[in-house]
Design a protein around this motif. Structure first.
Motif, PDB file in Angstrom:
ATOM      1  N   UNK A   1      39.864  47.730  52.487  1.00 55.30           N
ATOM      2  CA  UNK A   1      39.892  48.200  51.100  1.00 55.30           C
ATOM      3  C   UNK A   1      40.382  47.101  50.155  1.00 55.30           C
ATOM      4  N   UNK A   2      41.440  46.383  50.561  1.00 62.61           N
ATOM      5  CA  UNK A   2      41.939  45.285  49.734  1.00 62.61           C
ATOM      6  C   UNK A   2      40.898  44.178  49.601  1.00 62.61           C
ATOM      7  N   UNK A   3      40.154  43.928  50.679  1.00 59.54           N
ATOM      8  CA  UNK A   3      39.114  42.903  50.620  1.00 59.54           C
ATOM      9  C   UNK A   3      38.040  43.280  49.602  1.00 59.54           C
ATOM     10  N   UNK A   4      37.712  44.559  49.519  1.00 58.37           N
ATOM     11  CA  UNK A   4      36.723  45.010  48.530  1.00 58.37           C
ATOM     12  C   UNK A   4      37.255  44.822  47.109  1.00 58.37           C
ATOM     13  N   UNK A   5      38.559  45.081  46.903  1.00 63.73           N
ATOM     14  CA  UNK A   5      39.142  44.879  45.577  1.00 63.73           C
ATOM     15  C   UNK A   5      39.110  43.396  45.208  1.00 63.73           C
ATOM     16  N   UNK A   6      39.482  42.537  46.156  1.00 65.18           N
ATOM     17  CA  UNK A   6      39.446  41.100  45.888  1.00 65.18           C
ATOM     18  C   UNK A   6      38.034  40.623  45.606  1.00 65.18           C
ATOM     19  N   UNK A   7      37.077  41.169  46.322  1.00 65.58           N
ATOM     20  CA  UNK A   7      35.675  40.828  46.059  1.00 65.58           C
ATOM     21  C   UNK A   7      35.289  41.196  44.630  1.00 65.58           C
ATOM     22  N   UNK A   8      35.781  42.352  44.176  1.00 71.44           N
ATOM     23  CA  UNK A   8      35.483  42.776  42.803  1.00 71.44           C
ATOM     24  C   UNK A   8      36.168  41.877  41.785  1.00 71.44           C
ATOM     25  N   UNK A   9      37.449  41.584  41.987  1.00 67.03           N
ATOM     26  CA  UNK A   9      38.207  40.823  40.994  1.00 67.03           C
ATOM     27  C   UNK A   9      37.747  39.377  40.902  1.00 67.03           C
ATOM     28  N   UNK A  10      37.241  38.824  42.010  1.00 68.24           N
ATOM     29  CA  UNK A  10      36.799  37.430  42.002  1.00 68.24           C
ATOM     30  C   UNK A  10      35.298  37.295  41.746  1.00 68.24           C
ATOM     31  N   UNK A  11      34.632  38.412  41.477  1.00 69.99           N
ATOM     32  CA  UNK A  11      33.185  38.336  41.231  1.00 69.99           C
ATOM     33  C   UNK A  11      32.875  37.675  39.891  1.00 69.99           C
ATOM     34  N   UNK A  12      33.841  37.637  39.001  1.00 69.95           N
ATOM     35  CA  UNK A  12      33.686  36.973  37.704  1.00 69.95           C
ATOM     36  C   UNK A  12      34.830  35.973  37.564  1.00 69.95           C
TER      37      UNK A  12
END
Length: 633
Positions: free
Chosen positions: A273-284
């Motif tokens: 779940x944390x990896x998905x959040x990091x993926x979202x936050x670093x997508x931009x």
């Protein structure tokens, strides 16, 4: 002011030692400054009601049902029992033998990788000796409502477990920080998964305590509180908001129960779940370069942690405080609400890269203090005592040297090799340091943490303890010379009473006395970041040892007796010993090289019927390296 977005994820029910006790360079299993239980046991050696000793043990993650184990007791009463007035000796009676179980890097590699890549806090405490709801109320309001503005004081989950039926709600007179942001024009958003509180795919049932407040329960579609705090908004929308550069200034993420890491659900699910959040936050990258992502755990469940949490004194017999302690005690029995046991906290941002550890004392109200400092919106419910003892998270970050590169592969910092080239690392590997400070009970080995050091953030602690002895009493004088408030424990090993508790705000002093027993005294002072003063002996020794801390530190040895005395001074980092013959009436100045160990000191002074132990960190205002003791384990 460079931080434009703060994203907050509070996970569930893990203690610091349970997750990170073996991590290099933190105050985990290599901590040399331990609370005493008895003369022959340290805090690692917990005893059950039948007298059996249990030390920490590693959970067998692959060979047992640990990933889906049942939760341990973590209600307010069992938490207060384990704390036991600061004695910290009732963990097995309150929680059971499984409390001592811990994990290593191989068991939770993603969590350890985050600590190696960013910054971990090893003095972050839960807010209350209790479960999910009251701790999350401290995170979202700064309080558990000690003045009964909205149905409190809240110490357990009873007030929210009936929701969303509306049977128990917190009234309009108790205002959440989200509502304060709304009133101040600061954008905010809650991300939550679903609408069925009985489903593992939902974040209700305690985690999203916004839904326990009347203002949110009564909000209708189209109302700002409904759209921002009630309506489901999943991680897919978080990523879309980041990509569109529409991320709110403050965001709370309430995870589905399946991914919250509460016992019954595996830590690996939380990692995903944390990896998905990091993926979202670093997508931009443009958004990531302005974002601070804070990950913490609401409480420890029933898992053991060895650091005794700060607590306010409730009477003169319990200690003293220079600040008001109103609102910190349960009216039912007078016990302090908290601080509760340590929990993990990770700061993930461009300003916290590099595998640092920050050892300033924090709790869940520190999150609101950080938001206060950044956005200027006051969290009015935080008590004066917590504002003194708990920091505002700014020391976690290095705003002078941001790093907005996207995190790619994580590389562990080999601090040991770096230190070898800069310090006399051979001294740190002495035989003495390779052993635990407290002798292990036969057949009960203590865990071996990872070797090596970790980079540390500079702190504002500066403590002076002075002693005055006579035949009847030992008087200690405490001075806070630093920029941060202090919470101290003083253990009286002669009387085996509960330790006294002292809170000293910046620039203030306190003093207290302890009776001697036939002229003998044995006091141990514990403070933040490994600060220790052990003061043991007999008044007839007529010796004094005073450590003056500065860039050129000095140990003053004095003999007011009529006979010459032999005094041994030992630097425990290098195991170097030197004996001084101090004549009667003499004052001898012994230089102490603090810079040899990056400002850390650990000095023992021994004479006939006389022992002093000085340990801690001299702060220079610069980042450095963790306590060298841990490098040798």
């Amino acid at each position: 002011m460079d931080v434009e977005h703060v994203v907050i994820l509070m996970q569930e029910n893990r203690s610091f030692d349970h997750y990170f006790g073996t991590l290099s360079g933190v105050r985990g299993f290599s901590d040399p400054q331990l609370a005493p239980l008895t003369s022959d046991r340290s805090v690692w050696h917990q005893m059950d009601a039948q007298g059996a000793i249990q030390t920490p043990f590693r959970f067998d993650v692959n060979g047992t049902t640990f990933p889906v184990m049942k939760s341990l007791p973590h209600d307010y009463d069992s938490g207060s029992q384990a704390w036991n007035g600061g004695r910290y000796d009732q963990w097995l009676q309150a929680k059971g033998h499984l409390t001592m179980g811990y994990l290593r890097r191989d068991d939770i590699p993603f969590h350890h990788a985050l600590a190696d890549a960013f910054t971990i806090c090893d003095a972050y405490f839960s807010s209350i000796h209790g479960p999910t709801c009251p701790n999350r109320l401290f995170m979202l309001t700064g309080s558990n409502d000690p003045n009964s503005l909205g149905g409190g004081p809240v110490t357990d989950n009873d007030n929210i477990t009936q929701l969303p039926k509306g049977a128990n709600i917190y009234g309009a007179h108790w205002v959440t920080y989200a509502e304060r942001l709304q009133s101040a024009g600061i954008s905010w958003q809650a991300y939550r998964q679903g609408t069925d509180p009985q489903s593992d795919d939902d974040s209700d049932g305690g985690m999203n305590v916004l839904l326990a407040f009347a203002s949110f329960i009564n909000a209708k579609p189209g109302d700002p509180l409904y759209e921002r705090g009630v309506a489901p908004r999943r991680l897919e929308q978080l990523k879309a908001d980041v990509l569109a550069d529409k991320l709110a200034q403050v965001s709370w993420i309430f995870p589905p129960r399946l991914f919250c890491e509460h016992p019954k659900w595996p830590p690996a699910y939380g990692a995903g779940y944390m990896a998905r959040i990091l993926d979202a936050l670093t997508s931009n990258p443009g958004v990531w370069s302005k974002t601070a992502f804070l990950v913490m755990y609401d409480e420890n469940d029933g898992f053991f942690d060895h650091v005794v949490p700060p607590a306010a004194p409730n009477s003169r017999a319990e200690g003293l405080s220079t600040v008001d302690t109103t609102g910190e005690f349960n009216p039912r029995d007078g016990t302090p609400y908290g601080l509760g046991p340590r929990v993990p906290m990770l700061a993930i941002s461009p300003w916290s890269r590099g595998g640092f550890v920050c050892s300033e004392v924090f709790d869940h109200t520190s999150i609101l203090r950080f938001l206060e400092a950044r956005f200027g919106v006051s969290a009015d419910y935080i008590t004066p005592w917590r504002r003194t003892v708990c920091g505002d998270l700014q020391s976690v970050f290095d705003f002078a040297n941001p790093n907005d590169e996207l995190p790619t592969t994580v590389q562990r910092i080999n601090a040991t090799e770096k230190l070898t080239s800069e310090r006399e690392f051979r001294e740190f590997r002495s035989e003495v340091l390779a052993k635990p400070k407290a002798a292990a009970i036969a057949g009960m080995p203590l865990p071996r943490p990872e070797p090596g050091l970790r980079r540390i953030r500079p702190l504002g602690y500066s403590i002076v303890v002075e002693e005055i002895l006579d035949d009847a009493q030992c008087r200690l004088h405490f001075s806070n010379k630093g920029s941060l408030g202090l919470a101290l424990y003083v253990y009286d090993e002669m009387h085996q009473a509960a330790p006294r508790r002292y809170t000293i705000s910046e620039g203030r002093t306190l003093a207290d006395t302890w009776p001697t027993v036939d002229g003998r005294y044995a006091l141990l002072v514990h403070g933040p970041n490994g600060f220790t003063r052990q003061i043991t002996g007999h008044v007839r020794a007529l010796l004094q040892a005073t450590l003056s801390l500065a860039q050129a530190a000095t140990l003053l040895l004095s003999n007011t007796g009529r006979e010459n005395q032999s005094i041994e001074v030992r630097n425990t980092y290098s195991d170097r010993k030197k004996t001084y013959n101090v004549r009667h009436g003499d004052r001898l100045f012994v230089p102490v090289d603090l810079m040899a160990h990056d400002g850390w000191y650990n000095i023992e002074v021994r004479g006939e019927d006389f022992f002093r132990h000085f340990a801690g960190k001299f702060e220079t205002g610069a980042a450095g390296w963790s306590d060298p003791y841990s490098a040798t384990i």
